[in-house]
Design a protein around this motif. Structure first.
Motif, short mmCIF file in Angstrom:
data_model
loop_
_atom_site.label_atom_id
_atom_site.label_comp_id
_atom_site.label_asym_id
_atom_site.label_seq_id
_atom_site.Cartn_x
_atom_site.Cartn_y
_atom_site.Cartn_z
N TYR A 67 -6.90 14.14 0.28
CA TYR A 67 -7.29 12.81 -0.19
C TYR A 67 -8.75 12.71 -0.63
CZ TYR A 67 -3.00 11.88 2.41
OH TYR A 67 -1.70 11.91 2.88
N ILE A 115 0.85 -1.18 0.00
CA ILE A 115 0.00 0.00 0.00
C ILE A 115 0.89 1.24 0.00
CG2 ILE A 115 -1.70 1.32 1.32
CD1 ILE A 115 -2.63 -1.36 2.53
N THR A 116 0.62 2.18 -0.86
CA THR A 116 1.35 3.45 -0.85
C THR A 116 0.34 4.60 -0.71
OG1 THR A 116 1.31 3.59 -3.27
CG2 THR A 116 3.25 2.60 -2.27
N VAL A 117 0.71 5.55 0.13
CA VAL A 117 -0.13 6.72 0.37
C VAL A 117 0.73 7.96 0.20
CG1 VAL A 117 -1.46 7.99 2.11
CG2 VAL A 117 -1.73 5.51 1.90
N ARG A 161 -3.17 7.71 5.96
CA ARG A 161 -3.61 9.07 5.64
C ARG A 161 -3.73 9.94 6.87
NH1 ARG A 161 -8.26 7.49 1.10
NH2 ARG A 161 -6.84 7.51 -0.71
N GLU A 182 -4.81 1.93 4.77
CA GLU A 182 -4.69 3.13 3.93
C GLU A 182 -5.22 4.35 4.67
OE1 GLU A 182 -5.49 4.50 -0.67
OE2 GLU A 182 -6.87 3.06 0.25
#
Length: 327
Positions: A311, A239-241, A278, A274
């Protein structure tokens, strides 16, 4: 979720150099460095990794237990932490040493040179989690943050013996730890936290591949500075944020600690990874805009507005439950 945060408690001495540290380095003289920086500003602030994270968790509405060692000069600092929701019942007061000191020079590119005096922190190795947990509410998670190395190893072993889920956050102490110690701290951790450089150092010192680390630790959270955060685990897709865009960086000190506070506040509320990342990034952005690791103000409406800006409205709605207990 009840979270215990073990690690350093310190006073930060933050200085600003109005130039670039890199410009002062002569490539063929790096074996004989002797530099003195004339700084423009000095801020003396409350700090220490564990105290910073506990401050953030308390400000976000949780009731974290702070576990660490301080000197007799801690009284005013303790009042401040209690005012921000931190339980200081796990803090040991040394009669022989002052509270640890962090001294840092930051240049105009946000590069830093720092030194850390352990002081009373060395007494953290005498803190017995068995005894402490026996007199308080049992935590659901223990963060093992940078601390006296013997204390980090002791607390990790005690978490295993007590059956307490723990997060390994060796961070700055990776430079001090050897391969055996790093492997001991990582093995069995539910969470592993590093920045990108520390991740590379951990792999080099441990002798493990990334896959071998993930076999031994549940979820590896790597902060990437302005590029956000990456979350890896052995059996799930990465997972990339992204980081919060257009964040003004007044002082980078404590940004990673604020991220951890936001991330684990979301984990405590049962949010997906995720969403947790954030909230971590939004909390970090708040901290980066102030001088000092505990100078930011965690305001629910502001955090939600920043999440929406960064976001989208759906993200704002998703992280809102994690902030429901804010004072």
């Amino acid at each position: 979720m009840r979270i215990a945060v073990t690690g350093s408690i310190a006073t930060d001495h933050l200085m600003v150099f109005p130039g670039r540290i890199a410009d002062q380095l002569i490539p063929d003289q790096l074996a004989h460095v002797s530099l003195s920086f004339l700084v423009d500003a000095l801020e003396v602030r409350r700090g220490g990794v564990a105290a910073n994270i506990a401050f953030g968790l308390g400000s976000l509405g949780l009731d974290p237990l702070l576990v660490g060692a301080v000197g007799t000069d801690f009284a005013e600092y303790e009042v401040w932490l209690k005012q921000h929701g931190v339980d200081t019942g796990g803090v040991r007061v040394s009669a022989d040493h002052q509270t640890a000191r962090f001294m840092c020079i930051t240049d105009e590119d946000a590069n830093q040179i720092a030194a850390f005096y352990a002081g009373a922190m060395q007494d953290a190795r005498e803190i017995d989690l068995w005894q402490l947990i026996g007199t308080r509410d049992r935590p659901d998670l223990v963060l093992v943050c940078p601390n006296d190395p013997a204390a980090m190893l002791r607390h990790t072993a005690e978490c295993r013996e007590l059956g307490l889920p723990f997060a390994a956050d060796p961070s700055q102490q990776l430079a001090r730890l050897d391969g055996d110690e790093i492997r001991e701290l990582v093995t069995g951790a539910q969470w592993l936290l590093t920045n990108e450089y520390e991740a590379a150092l951990l792999l080099e010192r441990s002798g493990w591949t990334r896959a071998e680390v993930l076999e031994r630790a549940g979820t590896w959270v790597t902060t990437l500075g302005g590029d956000g955060v990456r979350i890896d685990s052995a059996h799930q897709a990465t997972i990339t944020v992204a980081a919060v865009p257009d964040t003004e960086v007044t002082d980078p000190t404590g940004g990673g600690d604020a991220f951890r506070a936001g991330f684990f506040a979301a984990v405590s509320a049962g949010l997906p990874l995720e969403a947790a990342a954030r909230l971590g990034c939004v909390t970090a952005a708040s901290a980066l805009g102030t001088v000092g690791s505990q100078a930011y103000r965690a305001d629910r409406d502001s955090l939600l507005a920043e999440a929406a800006r960064a976001y989208g409205a759906e993200a704002e709605q998703e992280i809102a439950p994690a902030l429901s207990g804010m004072r």
